[in-house]
Design an enzyme around this catalytic site. Structure first.
Site, PDB file in Angstrom:
ATOM      1  N   ASP A 191       0.999  -1.516   0.039  1.00 19.68           N
ATOM      2  CA  ASP A 191      -0.317  -0.242  -0.330  1.00 19.68           C
ATOM      3  C   ASP A 191       0.826   1.560   0.165  1.00 19.68           C
ATOM      4  OD1 ASP A 191      -1.092   1.991   0.813  1.00 19.68           O
ATOM      5  OD2 ASP A 191      -2.158   0.808   1.910  1.00 19.68           O
ATOM      6  N   VAL A 227      -6.523   4.295  -5.831  1.00 20.57           N
ATOM      7  CA  VAL A 227      -5.177   4.467  -4.908  1.00 20.57           C
ATOM      8  C   VAL A 227      -5.864   6.217  -4.523  1.00 20.57           C
ATOM      9  CG1 VAL A 227      -3.601   5.406  -6.553  1.00 20.57           C
ATOM     10  CG2 VAL A 227      -2.240   4.767  -4.707  1.00 20.57           C
ATOM     11  N   ASP A 228      -6.284   7.091  -4.866  1.00 23.95           N
ATOM     12  CA  ASP A 228      -6.299   8.191  -4.693  1.00 23.95           C
ATOM     13  C   ASP A 228      -7.593   8.692  -3.464  1.00 23.95           C
ATOM     14  OD1 ASP A 228      -6.574  10.812  -5.464  1.00 23.95           O
ATOM     15  OD2 ASP A 228      -8.709  11.355  -6.932  1.00 23.95           O
ATOM     16  N   THR A 277      -3.465   2.177 -14.630  1.00 21.96           N
ATOM     17  CA  THR A 277      -4.278   0.788 -14.482  1.00 21.96           C
ATOM     18  C   THR A 277      -5.131  -0.059 -13.842  1.00 21.96           C
ATOM     19  OG1 THR A 277      -3.185  -0.051 -13.011  1.00 21.96           O
ATOM     20  CG2 THR A 277      -1.960   0.398 -15.325  1.00 21.96           C
ATOM     21  N   GLY A 278      -5.849   1.013 -13.088  1.00 23.54           N
ATOM     22  CA  GLY A 278      -7.144   0.682 -12.360  1.00 23.54           C
ATOM     23  C   GLY A 278      -8.252   1.599 -13.337  1.00 23.54           C
ATOM     24  N   VAL A 279      -9.040   2.487 -12.524  1.00 28.15           N
ATOM     25  CA  VAL A 279     -10.205   3.068 -13.347  1.00 28.15           C
ATOM     26  C   VAL A 279     -10.307   3.343 -15.149  1.00 28.15           C
ATOM     27  CG1 VAL A 279     -11.568   4.142 -12.606  1.00 28.15           C
ATOM     28  CG2 VAL A 279     -11.510   3.173 -10.558  1.00 28.15           C
ATOM     29  N   TYR A 280      -8.435   3.181 -14.814  1.00 26.09           N
ATOM     30  CA  TYR A 280      -8.760   3.824 -16.128  1.00 26.09           C
ATOM     31  C   TYR A 280      -8.268   3.393 -17.675  1.00 26.09           C
ATOM     32  CZ  TYR A 280      -8.663   8.991 -14.735  1.00 26.09           C
ATOM     33  OH  TYR A 280      -8.737  10.778 -14.341  1.00 26.09           O
TER      34      TYR A 280
HETATM   35  N1  AR6 Z   1      -1.189   1.496  -2.824  1.00 25.06           N
HETATM   36  C1  AR6 Z   1      -1.050   1.163  -4.270  1.00 25.06           C
HETATM   37  N2  AR6 Z   1      -2.103   0.907  -5.288  1.00 25.06           N
HETATM   38  C2  AR6 Z   1      -2.808   0.968  -4.967  1.00 25.06           C
HETATM   39  C3  AR6 Z   1      -3.111   0.736  -4.316  1.00 25.06           C
HETATM   40  C4  AR6 Z   1      -2.779   1.386  -3.371  1.00 25.06           C
HETATM   41  N3  AR6 Z   1      -2.953   1.881  -1.776  1.00 25.06           N
HETATM   42  N4  AR6 Z   1      -4.631   1.273  -4.323  1.00 25.06           N
HETATM   43  C5  AR6 Z   1      -4.827   0.684  -5.777  1.00 25.06           C
HETATM   44  N5  AR6 Z   1      -3.644   0.587  -6.352  1.00 25.06           N
HETATM   45  P1  AR6 Z   1      -6.517   3.890  -9.929  1.00 25.06           P
HETATM   46  P2  AR6 Z   1      -6.208   5.060 -12.091  1.00 25.06           P
HETATM   47  C6  AR6 Z   1      -3.182   0.470  -7.264  1.00 25.06           C
HETATM   48  O1  AR6 Z   1      -8.011   3.001 -10.261  1.00 25.06           O
HETATM   49  O2  AR6 Z   1      -6.365   4.226 -13.219  1.00 25.06           O
HETATM   50  C7  AR6 Z   1      -9.677   7.529  -9.179  1.00 25.06           C
HETATM   51  O3  AR6 Z   1     -10.745   7.226  -8.477  1.00 25.06           O
HETATM   52  C8  AR6 Z   1      -4.417  -0.059  -8.576  1.00 25.06           C
HETATM   53  O4  AR6 Z   1      -4.599  -2.360  -8.112  1.00 25.06           O
HETATM   54  O5  AR6 Z   1      -6.459   3.854  -8.550  1.00 25.06           O
HETATM   55  O6  AR6 Z   1      -4.853   5.837 -12.523  1.00 25.06           O
HETATM   56  C9  AR6 Z   1      -9.045   8.665  -9.909  1.00 25.06           C
HETATM   57  O7  AR6 Z   1      -9.557   9.891  -8.483  1.00 25.06           O
HETATM   58  C10 AR6 Z   1      -3.735   0.263  -9.618  1.00 25.06           C
HETATM   59  O8  AR6 Z   1      -2.994  -0.954 -10.528  1.00 25.06           O
HETATM   60  O9  AR6 Z   1      -6.184   5.040 -10.799  1.00 25.06           O
HETATM   61  C11 AR6 Z   1      -9.034   8.668 -10.921  1.00 25.06           C
HETATM   62  O10 AR6 Z   1     -10.339   9.144 -11.422  1.00 25.06           O
HETATM   63  C12 AR6 Z   1      -3.667   1.171  -9.601  1.00 25.06           C
HETATM   64  O11 AR6 Z   1      -3.067   1.600  -7.994  1.00 25.06           O
HETATM   65  C13 AR6 Z   1      -8.595   7.927 -11.564  1.00 25.06           C
HETATM   66  O12 AR6 Z   1      -9.117   6.581 -10.500  1.00 25.06           O
HETATM   67  C14 AR6 Z   1      -4.035   2.808 -10.309  1.00 25.06           C
HETATM   68  O13 AR6 Z   1      -5.648   2.384 -10.216  1.00 25.06           O
HETATM   69  C15 AR6 Z   1      -7.598   7.149 -11.857  1.00 25.06           C
HETATM   70  O14 AR6 Z   1      -7.247   6.012 -12.368  1.00 25.06           O
END
Ligand code: AR6
Length: 180
Positions: A11, A34-35, A123-126
């Site tokens: 994390d 992560v945000d 790599t998550g929501v986007y």
């Molecule tokens: N520590 C490390 N990595 C994490 C954590 C954590 N605590 N939580 C999630 N991840 P994402 P995006 C990973 O969706 O795709 C938000 O709503 C996760 O598994 O957080 O850039 C923002 O406000 C994934 O591999 O970010 C934007 O609207 C990675 O972090 C949108 O999501 C990124 O996933 C951005 O989407």
């Protein structure tokens, strides 16, 4: 000099580094993934700081990044980077993602920070495909650290097994190429 790059699974909010990177959205007002985790751990001071940046600069477009304080986090600062939303690959997603990593590295260097941690931006929501995003992350960071004195060390914080293995494989390959 050989770049100092580490990969850990965990994390990012727990990282004791100078600066952690957040995968934000253009509003800078928080979100999920992560945000959300970063804002929860940092406390309300972080949202206040983001609001101030937003008032001064407006939205943060994809590929760009801004820096704020870190509130209650163990890190000293947070860089909020906006990655591209994946649309299939023909909307400059790769160059926008690379630009986001480069802007984060530049901001950390400009602020004199030595150690920083990245999540796998986009790599998550986007929806950016994990392997393609990992290649851009490792290549961009490796190249930057090879050329510049700051930051000295980057930690990729991977949240799941797949991402961790991808990064480990890419980094090993990169190091072997250099040594051969
Ligand atoms: N520590 C490390 N990595 C994490 C954590 C954590 N605590 N939580 C999630 N991840 P994402 P995006 C990973 O969706 O795709 C938000 O709503 C996760 O598994 O957080 O850039 C923002 O406000 C994934 O591999 O970010 C934007 O609207 C990675 O972090 C949108 O999501 C990124 O996933 C951005 O989407």
């Amino acid at each position: 000099m050989k770049p100092q790059i580490e990969i850990i699974q965990g994390d990012i909010t727990t990282m004791h580094v100078d600066v952690i990177v957040n995968a934000a959205n253009p509003s800078l007002m928080g979100g999920g993934g992560v945000d959300g985790a970063i804002h929860r751990a940092a406390g309300p001071q972080l949202l206040e700081a983001c609001k101030t940046v937003r008032q001064q600069q407006g939205e943060c477009p994809p590929g760009h990044a801004v820096i704020t304080l870190a509130g209650n986090l163990p890190a000293r600062a947070v860089i909020h980077a906006v990655g591209p939303v994946w649309h299939g690959g023909d909307r400059h997603e790769a160059s926008i993602l690379e630009e986001a990593y480069r802007n984060c590295l530049r901001l950390a260097a400009d602020n004199g920070y030595k150690t920083m941690a990245f999540p796998a931006i986009s790599t998550g929501v986007y929806g950016y495909p994990k392997a393609a995003a990992a290649t851009i992350a490792v290549e961009t960071v490796y190249r930057y650290l090879s050329l510049k004195p700051l930051p000295e060390k980057v930690i990729f914080v991977c949240f799941d097994d797949d991402t961790t293995h991808l990064y480990q494989r890419l980094l090993t390959q990169r190091r072997q190429e250099l040594e051969s």
